[in-house]
Design an enzyme around this catalytic site. Structure first.
Site, PDB file in Angstrom:
ATOM      1  N   LYS A  54      -4.633   9.025  13.540  1.00 14.33           N
ATOM      2  CA  LYS A  54      -5.479   7.853  13.287  1.00 14.33           C
ATOM      3  C   LYS A  54      -5.800   7.132  14.592  1.00 14.33           C
ATOM      4  O   LYS A  54      -6.939   6.749  14.844  1.00 14.33           O
ATOM      5  CB  LYS A  54      -4.774   6.902  12.294  1.00 14.33           C
ATOM      6  CG  LYS A  54      -4.723   7.460  10.872  1.00 14.33           C
ATOM      7  CD  LYS A  54      -3.844   6.647   9.926  1.00 14.33           C
ATOM      8  CE  LYS A  54      -3.727   7.354   8.584  1.00 14.33           C
ATOM      9  NZ  LYS A  54      -2.923   6.635   7.588  1.00 14.33           N
ATOM     10  N   GLN A  98       1.457   2.029   7.686  1.00 17.33           N
ATOM     11  CA  GLN A  98       1.656   3.409   7.255  1.00 17.33           C
ATOM     12  C   GLN A  98       2.734   3.480   6.178  1.00 17.33           C
ATOM     13  O   GLN A  98       3.809   2.888   6.313  1.00 17.33           O
ATOM     14  CB  GLN A  98       2.024   4.295   8.464  1.00 17.33           C
ATOM     15  CG  GLN A  98       2.121   5.772   8.156  1.00 17.33           C
ATOM     16  CD  GLN A  98       0.787   6.397   7.748  1.00 17.33           C
ATOM     17  OE1 GLN A  98      -0.286   5.930   8.118  1.00 17.33           O
ATOM     18  NE2 GLN A  98       0.837   7.464   6.971  1.00 17.33           N
ATOM     19  N   ASP A 121      -7.277  -0.122   4.409  1.00 12.79           N
ATOM     20  CA  ASP A 121      -6.749   0.915   3.512  1.00 12.79           C
ATOM     21  C   ASP A 121      -7.207   0.676   2.070  1.00 12.79           C
ATOM     22  O   ASP A 121      -7.104   1.567   1.226  1.00 12.79           O
ATOM     23  CB  ASP A 121      -5.214   0.894   3.523  1.00 12.79           C
ATOM     24  CG  ASP A 121      -4.610   2.078   4.259  1.00 12.79           C
ATOM     25  OD1 ASP A 121      -5.267   3.139   4.307  1.00 12.79           O
ATOM     26  OD2 ASP A 121      -3.494   1.942   4.760  1.00 12.79           O
TER      27      ASP A 121
HETATM   28  N1  GUN Z   1       0.533   7.426   3.656  1.00 12.51           N
HETATM   29  C1  GUN Z   1      -0.067   8.498   3.120  1.00 12.51           C
HETATM   30  N2  GUN Z   1      -1.391   8.273   2.981  1.00 12.51           N
HETATM   31  C2  GUN Z   1      -1.631   7.028   3.443  1.00 12.51           C
HETATM   32  C3  GUN Z   1      -2.808   6.224   3.563  1.00 12.51           C
HETATM   33  O1  GUN Z   1      -3.917   6.615   3.201  1.00 12.51           O
HETATM   34  N3  GUN Z   1      -2.624   4.996   4.120  1.00 12.51           N
HETATM   35  C4  GUN Z   1      -1.403   4.545   4.501  1.00 12.51           C
HETATM   36  N4  GUN Z   1      -1.350   3.315   5.001  1.00 12.51           N
HETATM   37  N5  GUN Z   1      -0.312   5.258   4.399  1.00 12.51           N
HETATM   38  C5  GUN Z   1      -0.411   6.498   3.869  1.00 12.51           C
END
Ligand code: GUN
Length: 287
Positions: A54, A98, A121
């Protein structure tokens, strides 16, 4: 039949170019550079890999990305205070925590602490509610990426039977809402579903996000169906595979996404898009 492979990597590349153009426009018109804060708690290897991807992708398109790392035994208040600071920081347009978080955290307390205007998100209740009524600003990144893949392939959704395997808050549930909004008839299956195949066989579009390698076999899908594999599983031999028996199902489906190179790059790309949307929202007056 041999399925056409939908390259998420190619679609992601095209959308990332659009992201660069949008960043140039917001910089030109308002002097703003989109900023993304990523919070990582603990030392889970998969989370570290996802976060690195990311951050790298953000920097590549011109978003200023900041990483805030905390030890796995950190007090939740410490992370919540950091979120408060980031909410108040005008250089930060998007905040991502995350997941998963260590057990001392109340996940909803954390997600709802993020300003709804920086919730890239799309996990804050306000944005989840927006999704329910078909009016959200930040669609959750993975299902948003799936919708974009289908849009790029010009695959119709209205009136289609969509079956989703997996009912998580991150993928399955928001996916169902987006598909419903697009006019599909939606069934959501999950770990407690009896006889999964009786549902999957009806799918015109099958979205699988169960985290079980090889769950979907050729006899479980209809000839000509569109198969979207959201699963990312690391086998004992180190190989990364999805939830679908790609080899077998691709002989029966009309379209299929590979793993890796399918939905994964789209998740990251839609995070970039949502971050730019957050920056645009604050500063871009209509022309
Ligand atoms: N963990 C697995 N997928 C995601 C996601 O799309 N966003 C976040 N913040 N954590 C994750």
């Amino acid at each position: 039949m041999t399925a056409k492979i939908i390259s998420g990597s190619d679609v992601a590349k095209s959308i990332r170019q659009e992201c660069k153009d949008r960043i140039a426009a917001v910089a030109r018109r308002a002097g703003v550079i989109p900023g993304l804060a990523v919070i990582l708690v603990g030392d889970s290897a998969p989370s570290q890999v996802y976060v690195r991807k990311k951050l790298h992708a953000a920097q590549e398109v011109g978003i200023v990305a900041h990483l805030f790392e905390f030890a796995g035994d950190v007090a939740p208040e410490t992370v919540l205070s950091r979120i408060d600071e980031l909410n108040a920081d005008p250089r930060i347009h998007g905040i991502l925590v995350q997941l998963p978080l260590p057990p001392q955290f109340g996940i909803f307390e954390v997600l709802h602490r993020i300003s709804r205007d920086k919730d890239v998100d799309g996990f804050h209740l306000y944005n989840v509610g927006g999704l329910v009524v078909g009016d959200t600003i930040f669609p959750p990144c993975t299902p948003f990426g799936v919708m974009k893949l289908l849009e790029y392939e010009k695959l119709p959704i209205e009136g289609q039977n969509v079956v989703i395997v997996g009912a998580s808050n991150i993928v399955g549930k928001p996916m169902a809402l987006m598909m419903m909004q697009a006019g599909a008839t939606v069934a959501v299956c999950h770990a407690k579903t009896r006889d999964l195949a009786q549902f999957t066989i009806l799918a015109d579009i099958l979205v699988v996000a169960a985290g079980v390698p090889g769950l979907i076999l050729p006899q479980m899908v209809k000839t000509g169906c569109v198969v979207v594999d959201v699963g990312i599983n690391r086998l004992a031999n180190g190989k990364i595979v999805g939830d679908v028996d790609f080899e077998g199902v691709s002989k029966k489906a009309s379209y299929i996404t590979p793993v890796p190179g399918g939905v994964g790059p789209m998740t990251v790309t839609m995070l970039l898009s949502n971050t730019i949307t957050a920056a645009e929202k604050g500063v871009m007056a209509p022309i």
